[in-house]
Motif scaffolding. Structure first.
Motif, PDB file in Angstrom:
ATOM      1  N   MET A 175      -3.805  12.788  -5.132  1.00 38.36           N
ATOM      2  CA  MET A 175      -2.804  11.826  -4.679  1.00 38.36           C
ATOM      3  C   MET A 175      -1.379  12.314  -4.900  1.00 38.36           C
ATOM      4  SD  MET A 175      -4.211   8.117  -5.900  1.00 38.36           S
ATOM      5  CE  MET A 175      -5.524   7.253  -5.028  1.00 38.36           C
TER       6      MET A 175
ATOM      7  N   VAL B 216      -3.680  -4.539  -3.399  1.00 34.88           N
ATOM      8  CA  VAL B 216      -3.818  -4.065  -4.776  1.00 34.88           C
ATOM      9  C   VAL B 216      -2.945  -4.943  -5.666  1.00 34.88           C
ATOM     10  CG1 VAL B 216      -4.381  -1.689  -4.185  1.00 34.88           C
ATOM     11  CG2 VAL B 216      -1.988  -2.355  -4.373  1.00 34.88           C
TER      12      VAL B 216
ATOM     13  N   ARG C  29     -12.682  -1.205  -9.506  1.00 38.91           N
ATOM     14  CA  ARG C  29     -12.913  -0.745  -8.142  1.00 38.91           C
ATOM     15  C   ARG C  29     -12.230  -1.644  -7.123  1.00 38.91           C
ATOM     16  NH1 ARG C  29     -18.251   0.640  -9.899  1.00 38.91           N
ATOM     17  NH2 ARG C  29     -18.999  -1.403  -9.249  1.00 38.91           N
TER      18      ARG C  29
ATOM     19  N   ASN D 142      -2.064   4.567  -4.274  1.00 41.59           N
ATOM     20  CA  ASN D 142      -3.106   3.567  -4.502  1.00 41.59           C
ATOM     21  C   ASN D 142      -4.349   3.849  -3.667  1.00 41.59           C
ATOM     22  OD1 ASN D 142      -0.233   1.792  -4.529  1.00 41.59           O
ATOM     23  ND2 ASN D 142      -1.553   1.641  -6.314  1.00 41.59           N
ATOM     24  N   GLY D 143      -5.503   3.610  -4.289  1.00 35.57           N
ATOM     25  CA  GLY D 143      -6.776   3.863  -3.646  1.00 35.57           C
ATOM     26  C   GLY D 143      -7.728   4.513  -4.626  1.00 35.57           C
ATOM     27  N   PRO D 144      -8.937   4.839  -4.192  1.00 36.05           N
ATOM     28  CA  PRO D 144      -9.911   5.479  -5.089  1.00 36.05           C
ATOM     29  C   PRO D 144      -9.406   6.836  -5.573  1.00 36.05           C
ATOM     30  CG  PRO D 144     -10.962   4.655  -3.088  1.00 36.05           C
ATOM     31  CD  PRO D 144      -9.490   4.569  -2.854  1.00 36.05           C
TER      32      PRO D 144
ATOM     33  N   ASN E  31       1.131  -1.321  -8.226  1.00 32.86           N
ATOM     34  CA  ASN E  31       1.102   0.062  -7.745  1.00 32.86           C
ATOM     35  C   ASN E  31       0.933   1.097  -8.834  1.00 32.86           C
ATOM     36  OD1 ASN E  31       3.330  -1.425  -5.696  1.00 32.86           O
ATOM     37  ND2 ASN E  31       1.720  -0.249  -4.691  1.00 32.86           N
TER      38      ASN E  31
ATOM     39  N   ASP F 182      -8.746   3.518 -10.510  1.00 28.82           N
ATOM     40  CA  ASP F 182      -8.668   3.017  -9.137  1.00 28.82           C
ATOM     41  C   ASP F 182      -7.739   1.815  -9.038  1.00 28.82           C
ATOM     42  OD1 ASP F 182     -10.447   4.920  -8.236  1.00 28.82           O
ATOM     43  OD2 ASP F 182     -12.194   3.616  -8.315  1.00 28.82           O
TER      44      ASP F 182
ATOM     45  N   ARG G  45       0.844  -1.194   0.000  1.00 26.89           N
ATOM     46  CA  ARG G  45       0.000   0.000   0.000  1.00 26.89           C
ATOM     47  C   ARG G  45       0.878   1.243   0.000  1.00 26.89           C
ATOM     48  NH1 ARG G  45      -5.294   0.633  -1.520  1.00 26.89           N
ATOM     49  NH2 ARG G  45      -6.405  -1.309  -1.082  1.00 26.89           N
TER      50      ARG G  45
ATOM     51  N   ALA H 257      -9.401  -1.581  -6.130  1.00 30.36           N
ATOM     52  CA  ALA H 257      -8.459  -0.843  -5.294  1.00 30.36           C
ATOM     53  C   ALA H 257      -9.059  -0.465  -3.956  1.00 30.36           C
ATOM     54  CB  ALA H 257      -7.980   0.416  -6.020  1.00 30.36           C
ATOM     55  N   THR H 258     -10.382  -0.524  -3.830  1.00 27.86           N
ATOM     56  CA  THR H 258     -11.011  -0.189  -2.562  1.00 27.86           C
ATOM     57  C   THR H 258     -10.942  -1.356  -1.592  1.00 27.86           C
ATOM     58  OG1 THR H 258     -13.185  -0.919  -3.365  1.00 27.86           O
ATOM     59  CG2 THR H 258     -12.602   1.383  -3.729  1.00 27.86           C
TER      60      THR H 258
END
Length: 485
Positions: free
Chosen positions: A461, A401, A394, A255-257, A404, A435, A251, A396-397
């Motif tokens: 980000m 993940v 989606r 990374n993420g929404p 990267n 995402d 993480r 990534a939520t």
């Protein structure tokens, strides 16, 4: 009419309020070399208009099959209007590179109008040092990296004097738009043929399902792949035993929404320096690029007190286009996954680790069918493909993940090119973020003695994306300094 392939359709279906499905390029030019020093939207339009027939997607739009009975088709746009697609804007002079990047980011974040051909071009003037630029974007459903480069070449020449182009054999007269009845009929036939297509291609690919980035972490996938492999071997199919790779993407702030907003930065490094490092350490140019990327990301993550103790994982698009497919439109692409040794502090050790990582990634990739993504896309029912694609992106939520970020290297010509007489000084790719693929994408294009990098990022980000341009140059300087004179 040309129907989208199953893979092409996935690029169309991933679009959402925060995700766009197009890719682009920023071409920086020197208008001083143009005839009379004049370079504007009129001179570019005069160049492009008689060449439109060289790139079919420029005059084709999508038509959807009613009720989702089949994948969409590309058809001639009966209302094609070049002036709608080719636009002009000026930065407050003298516009800096940062201001140009901000303008490109804002335009790139806007979705294309699906009622028209899926591309736009912008002539941008007012840049510092008398420079200008041409930014264009086109939907990924129509092109991949290689075919996109071929379309860009439509407006480029080898000399300031534009080349003579063979005119169309007949004036462009769009074919009539297909009727609803015709589209429904095609859709029903497609539904009837789809099971045969699935049966022909998917069973062989199921053995490799767990090799897709991130798929191994999905419950049941390894069991499906193992079982399919056992059945395949029993039927006499060659299913190689692949070495297990435990690539776990850590993480990171990347990374993420994502949001709907973008930042874009660009810069170049000398190809001669990259080759010098390549030759000394027994690497490939792409190995060096990946090592530079690892060094850049390491410094950025340290800035944010977010450097993981394990390597980052990068997805690397690979063209699987054969010689026979050269000139064909659509996507012929697969993905290779490699560890980025961001956890290694010493630049020389990092480069050596990157070389080993890429060798392992290539061996693994070569053992997997080149058509894996295409085959498995075929298995998704057309009516559900939009839902499936959006659900996939989606992921990534969820915890964990698959990788990267994407790092892509597109080869280009090693000689000067011109657009409407203006010498091209750099060609900087503008890709996409999602995402699942992470809030940063690094894509480069090799051109005329340098590597041109484009960094596209989710604005929230990576607000300081321009730092990465400097970090990239520093990473190369470190490696060049380690090479004896």
């Amino acid at each position: 009419m040309r129907q989208l392939s199953s893979l092409d359709a996935q690029f169309l279906n991933v679009e959402s309020p925060t995700t766009v499905g197009h890719v682009g390029s920023l071409i920086v030019v020197d208008p001083a070399t143009a005839p009379g020093g004049v370079w504007n939207v009129e001179t570019v339009r005069d160049l492009l208009e008689p060449r439109l027939h060289l790139a079919a997607p420029l005059r084709q739009r999508l038509v959807e099959v009613p009720l989702g009975l089949g994948r969409p088709y590309w058809v001639d746009d009966p209302h094609f209007d070049l002036e709608f697609h080719l636009r002009e804007l000026a930065l407050p002079s003298p516009g800096s590179r940062e201001q140009l990047g901000e303008q490109v980011a804002r335009i790139h974040a806007r979705q294309l109008d699906r009622s028209r051909p899926l591309w736009e071009g912008y002539v941008i003037t007012g840049l510092e040092d008398g420079k200008a630029a041409f930014y264009s974007k086109i939907h990924h459903a129509a092109i991949d990296g290689v075919s996109g480069s071929e379309i860009i070449e439509t407006i480029m020449d080898l000399t300031p004097e534009p080349r003579e182009v063979e005119p169309e054999a007949e004036p462009f007269v769009p074919r009539p738009m297909p009727s609803t009845v015709d589209l429904v009929g095609r859709g029903l036939r497609s539904l009837a043929m789809n099971p045969l297509e699935v049966v022909r291609s998917v069973p062989k690919s199921l053995s490799y399902l767990d090799q897709l980035p991130g798929a191994a972490g999905v419950p049941g996938v390894r069991l499906v792949s193992t079982t399919a492999g056992m059945v395949g071997r029993a039927l006499g199919q060659h299913v190689p035993d692949l070495d297990a790779r435990d690539l776990r993407a850590p993480r990171t702030p990347l990374n993420g929404p994502i949001t709907a907003h973008r930042r874009f930065a660009f810069g170049s490094v000398p190809l001669a320096d990259v080759k010098r490092v390549r030759n000394h350490y027994g690497m490939t140019v792409n190995d060096v690029v990946m090592a530079l990327t690892a060094g850049t990301l390491r410094r950025w993550l340290l800035d944010h007190d977010a450097l993981p103790t394990s390597p980052l994982v990068a997805a690397v698009p690979v063209s699987v286009r054969t010689k026979d497919q050269r000139g064909e439109l659509g996507n012929q692409v697969s993905v290779m996954v490699a560890a980025l040794p961001t956890d290694v502090a010493d630049p020389v050790e990092r480069a050596e680790s990157m070389r080993r990582s890429m060798l392992q990634a290539k061996r693994h990739f070569q053992a997997v069918p080149a058509t894996l993504l295409q085959d498995l896309s075929t298995a998704i029912p057309t009516a559900l493909s939009g839902l499936a694609a959006r659900a996939l992106f989606r992921l990534a939520t969820l915890p964990g993940v698959p990788f990267n970020l994407f790092v892509s290297n597109v080869p280009g010509p090693q000689r000067s090119l011109y657009v409407a007489g203006a010498r091209v000084e750099g060609i900087y790719p503008v890709s996409a973020v999602t995402d699942m693929t992470g809030g940063l994408n690094i894509t480069l294009f090799s051109y005329d003695g340098h590597l041109d990098f484009g960094f596209i990022a989710c604005r929230e980000m990576v607000p300081d994306v321009w730092k990465m341009v400097g970090y990239l140059a520093d990473a190369l300087d470190e490696l060049v300094a380690s090479v004896p004179d």
